[in-house]
Write a protein that holds these residues in place. Structure first.
Motif, PDB file in Angstrom:
ATOM      1  N   VAL A 137       0.844  -1.200   0.000  1.00 52.31           N
ATOM      2  CA  VAL A 137       0.000   0.000   0.000  1.00 52.31           C
ATOM      3  C   VAL A 137       0.877   1.248   0.000  1.00 52.31           C
ATOM      4  N   ALA A 138       1.929   1.230   0.822  1.00 52.62           N
ATOM      5  CA  ALA A 138       2.834   2.378   0.873  1.00 52.62           C
ATOM      6  C   ALA A 138       3.559   2.569  -0.448  1.00 52.62           C
ATOM      7  N   ARG A 139       4.011   1.470  -1.055  1.00 56.00           N
ATOM      8  CA  ARG A 139       4.729   1.587  -2.333  1.00 56.00           C
ATOM      9  C   ARG A 139       3.839   2.180  -3.425  1.00 56.00           C
ATOM     10  N   ALA A 140       2.624   1.643  -3.541  1.00 48.52           N
ATOM     11  CA  ALA A 140       1.720   2.141  -4.582  1.00 48.52           C
ATOM     12  C   ALA A 140       1.362   3.598  -4.339  1.00 48.52           C
ATOM     13  N   SER A 141       1.126   3.947  -3.092  1.00 50.57           N
ATOM     14  CA  SER A 141       0.791   5.340  -2.765  1.00 50.57           C
ATOM     15  C   SER A 141       1.961   6.257  -3.082  1.00 50.57           C
ATOM     16  N   ARG A 142       3.149   5.824  -2.731  1.00 47.50           N
ATOM     17  CA  ARG A 142       4.346   6.613  -3.002  1.00 47.50           C
ATOM     18  C   ARG A 142       4.527   6.836  -4.508  1.00 47.50           C
ATOM     19  N   ALA A 143       4.252   5.788  -5.287  1.00 46.18           N
ATOM     20  CA  ALA A 143       4.398   5.912  -6.740  1.00 46.18           C
ATOM     21  C   ALA A 143       3.361   6.862  -7.339  1.00 46.18           C
ATOM     22  N   ALA A 144       2.151   6.862  -6.777  1.00 52.89           N
ATOM     23  CA  ALA A 144       1.069   7.680  -7.335  1.00 52.89           C
ATOM     24  C   ALA A 144       1.066   9.113  -6.834  1.00 52.89           C
ATOM     25  N   LEU A 145       1.680   9.384  -5.702  1.00 54.35           N
ATOM     26  CA  LEU A 145       1.557  10.701  -5.076  1.00 54.35           C
ATOM     27  C   LEU A 145       2.002  11.872  -5.950  1.00 54.35           C
ATOM     28  N   PRO A 146       3.081  11.775  -6.709  1.00 51.86           N
ATOM     29  CA  PRO A 146       3.428  12.925  -7.543  1.00 51.86           C
ATOM     30  C   PRO A 146       2.306  13.341  -8.492  1.00 51.86           C
ATOM     31  N   TYR A 147       1.535  12.379  -8.965  1.00 54.35           N
ATOM     32  CA  TYR A 147       0.411  12.670  -9.855  1.00 54.35           C
ATOM     33  C   TYR A 147      -0.811  13.128  -9.057  1.00 54.35           C
ATOM     34  N   LEU A 148      -1.075  12.476  -7.937  1.00 56.49           N
ATOM     35  CA  LEU A 148      -2.226  12.855  -7.119  1.00 56.49           C
ATOM     36  C   LEU A 148      -2.111  14.290  -6.625  1.00 56.49           C
ATOM     37  N   ARG A 149      -0.905  14.738  -6.353  1.00 60.03           N
ATOM     38  CA  ARG A 149      -0.712  16.110  -5.864  1.00 60.03           C
ATOM     39  C   ARG A 149      -1.140  17.156  -6.890  1.00 60.03           C
ATOM     40  N   ARG A 150      -1.218  16.769  -8.151  1.00 58.98           N
ATOM     41  CA  ARG A 150      -1.610  17.703  -9.212  1.00 58.98           C
ATOM     42  C   ARG A 150      -3.116  17.681  -9.477  1.00 58.98           C
ATOM     43  N   SER A 151      -3.829  16.748  -8.835  1.00 62.38           N
ATOM     44  CA  SER A 151      -5.260  16.578  -9.106  1.00 62.38           C
ATOM     45  C   SER A 151      -6.097  17.468  -8.194  1.00 62.38           C
ATOM     46  N   ARG A 152      -7.218  17.945  -8.700  1.00 62.31           N
ATOM     47  CA  ARG A 152      -8.172  18.711  -7.895  1.00 62.31           C
ATOM     48  C   ARG A 152      -9.142  17.796  -7.146  1.00 62.31           C
ATOM     49  N   HIS A 153      -9.118  16.498  -7.470  1.00 62.55           N
ATOM     50  CA  HIS A 153     -10.043  15.545  -6.835  1.00 62.55           C
ATOM     51  C   HIS A 153      -9.293  14.291  -6.396  1.00 62.55           C
ATOM     52  N   ALA A 154      -8.164  14.475  -5.745  1.00 62.35           N
ATOM     53  CA  ALA A 154      -7.309  13.342  -5.408  1.00 62.35           C
ATOM     54  C   ALA A 154      -7.863  12.545  -4.237  1.00 62.35           C
ATOM     55  N   ALA A 155      -7.823  11.228  -4.373  1.00 59.41           N
ATOM     56  CA  ALA A 155      -8.305  10.340  -3.311  1.00 59.41           C
ATOM     57  C   ALA A 155      -7.564   9.017  -3.368  1.00 59.41           C
ATOM     58  N   ILE A 156      -7.290   8.484  -2.189  1.00 55.17           N
ATOM     59  CA  ILE A 156      -6.737   7.134  -2.045  1.00 55.17           C
ATOM     60  C   ILE A 156      -7.725   6.330  -1.194  1.00 55.17           C
ATOM     61  N   VAL A 157      -8.095   5.158  -1.679  1.00 61.69           N
ATOM     62  CA  VAL A 157      -8.957   4.259  -0.907  1.00 61.69           C
ATOM     63  C   VAL A 157      -8.220   2.933  -0.742  1.00 61.69           C
ATOM     64  N   ASN A 158      -7.973   2.556   0.498  1.00 63.97           N
ATOM     65  CA  ASN A 158      -7.316   1.292   0.801  1.00 63.97           C
ATOM     66  C   ASN A 158      -8.364   0.239   1.161  1.00 63.97           C
ATOM     67  N   ILE A 159      -8.091  -1.003   0.794  1.00 62.40           N
ATOM     68  CA  ILE A 159      -8.978  -2.095   1.182  1.00 62.40           C
ATOM     69  C   ILE A 159      -8.425  -2.723   2.457  1.00 62.40           C
ATOM     70  N   SER A 160      -9.148  -2.511   3.542  1.00 67.61           N
ATOM     71  CA  SER A 160      -8.802  -3.083   4.833  1.00 67.61           C
ATOM     72  C   SER A 160      -9.625  -4.357   5.010  1.00 67.61           C
ATOM     73  N   SER A 161     -10.148  -4.589   6.199  1.00 67.29           N
ATOM     74  CA  SER A 161     -10.959  -5.779   6.464  1.00 67.29           C
ATOM     75  C   SER A 161     -11.596  -5.657   7.830  1.00 67.29           C
ATOM     76  N   ILE A 162     -12.706  -6.352   8.023  1.00 67.26           N
ATOM     77  CA  ILE A 162     -13.283  -6.470   9.350  1.00 67.26           C
ATOM     78  C   ILE A 162     -12.260  -7.054  10.316  1.00 67.26           C
ATOM     79  N   ALA A 163     -11.308  -7.825   9.786  1.00 68.34           N
ATOM     80  CA  ALA A 163     -10.270  -8.428  10.623  1.00 68.34           C
ATOM     81  C   ALA A 163      -9.353  -7.391  11.261  1.00 68.34           C
ATOM     82  N   ALA A 164      -9.389  -6.158  10.776  1.00 70.44           N
ATOM     83  CA  ALA A 164      -8.559  -5.105  11.360  1.00 70.44           C
ATOM     84  C   ALA A 164      -9.006  -4.736  12.761  1.00 70.44           C
TER      85      ALA A 164
END
Length: 248
Positions: A108-135
């Protein structure tokens, strides 16, 4: 026009199960979608499918760059790639603990790190992680998996705090037991797969497994611009498992 028209989303683990449902729903809602997976489907109109491994930072960087180049940027990241683990705290050796945490959490951290330079340029940036009831619920024989999803939940909150000033919302969805090929493979290993599936369905107050499409609908809400005031939270899609205590 829909709220996703003109937006670009990336879904890790988008080749099957919940990830595939998310990719399909995002595309149907008007987004262009990058599907990142170890076994990606064929690219089609509005879908850029790329082979990527969330355990390999260079692989993710290249895949994210390819999607951004194809569609002109990235607005949304759905971190869905993950693996399962079964057993109590003694059941898995150190190597398996390292592997599962590397994929489910560091991925999750790797993918977020890779996408962040692009997300920072967006006016509607969002990250949604898939967790679990097990959390947040103690489930039997899920020690390693629960630890990994608990970390995803905590990571979601920390990322939301770090990125709020950049206008990037970070949330997570916590599914119950979802009827996916992943769960089917787990059931196939049981002594009595039919009885085990009935047990998994019965522990959710609705009496059935969650569908991948129901999880995808929650992801779309959190990822879309209409949820602009929603960040740093977890949305349960678990048939009432986390909150209801019904008499039996």
């Amino acid at each position: 026009m829909t709220e996703f028209d003109g937006l670009v989303a990336i879904v890790t683990g988008g080749g099957s199960g919940i990830g595939a449902a998310c990719a399909s729903a995002l595309r149907a809602a008007g987004a262009r979608v990058g599907v990142l997976d170890l076994d990606p489907p064929a690219s089609t109109d509005g879908i850029c499918a790329v082979r990527a491994d969330v355990a390999d930072g260079a692989s993710l960087d290249a895949a994210v760059e390819e999607v951004a180049g194809a569609f002109g940027g990235i607005d949304i990241l759905i971190n869905c790639a993950g693996v399962s683990a079964v057993g109590d705290v003694t059941a898995n050796d150190d190597a398996e603990w390292a592997r599962v945490l590397d994929i489910n959490v560091t991925g999750v951290a790797r993918a977020s790190r890779a996408a962040l330079p692009y997300l920072r340029r967006s006016r509607h940036a969002a990250i949604v992680n898939i967790s679990s009831i097990a959390a947040t619920a103690g489930l039997v024989r899920r020690a390693l998996y629960s630890a990994s999803k608990g970390a995803v939940h905590a990571l979601t909150l920390a990322m939301a705090a770090d990125l709020i000033d950049a206008g990037i919302r970070v949330t997570c969805v916590a599914p119950g037991t979802v009827d996916t090929p992943w769960v089917a493979r787990l059931l196939a290993k049981a002594d009595d797969p039919s009885a085990e599936k009935a047990r998994l369905a019965a522990r959710q107050p609705t009496g059935r497994l969650v569908t991948a499409e129901e999880v995808a609908a929650a992801v779309l809400y959190l990822a879309g611009p209409f949820a602009g005031a929603t960040t740093g939270m977890s949305l349960a899609v678990d048939g009432g498992m986390s909150g209801l205590r019904l008499p039996r």
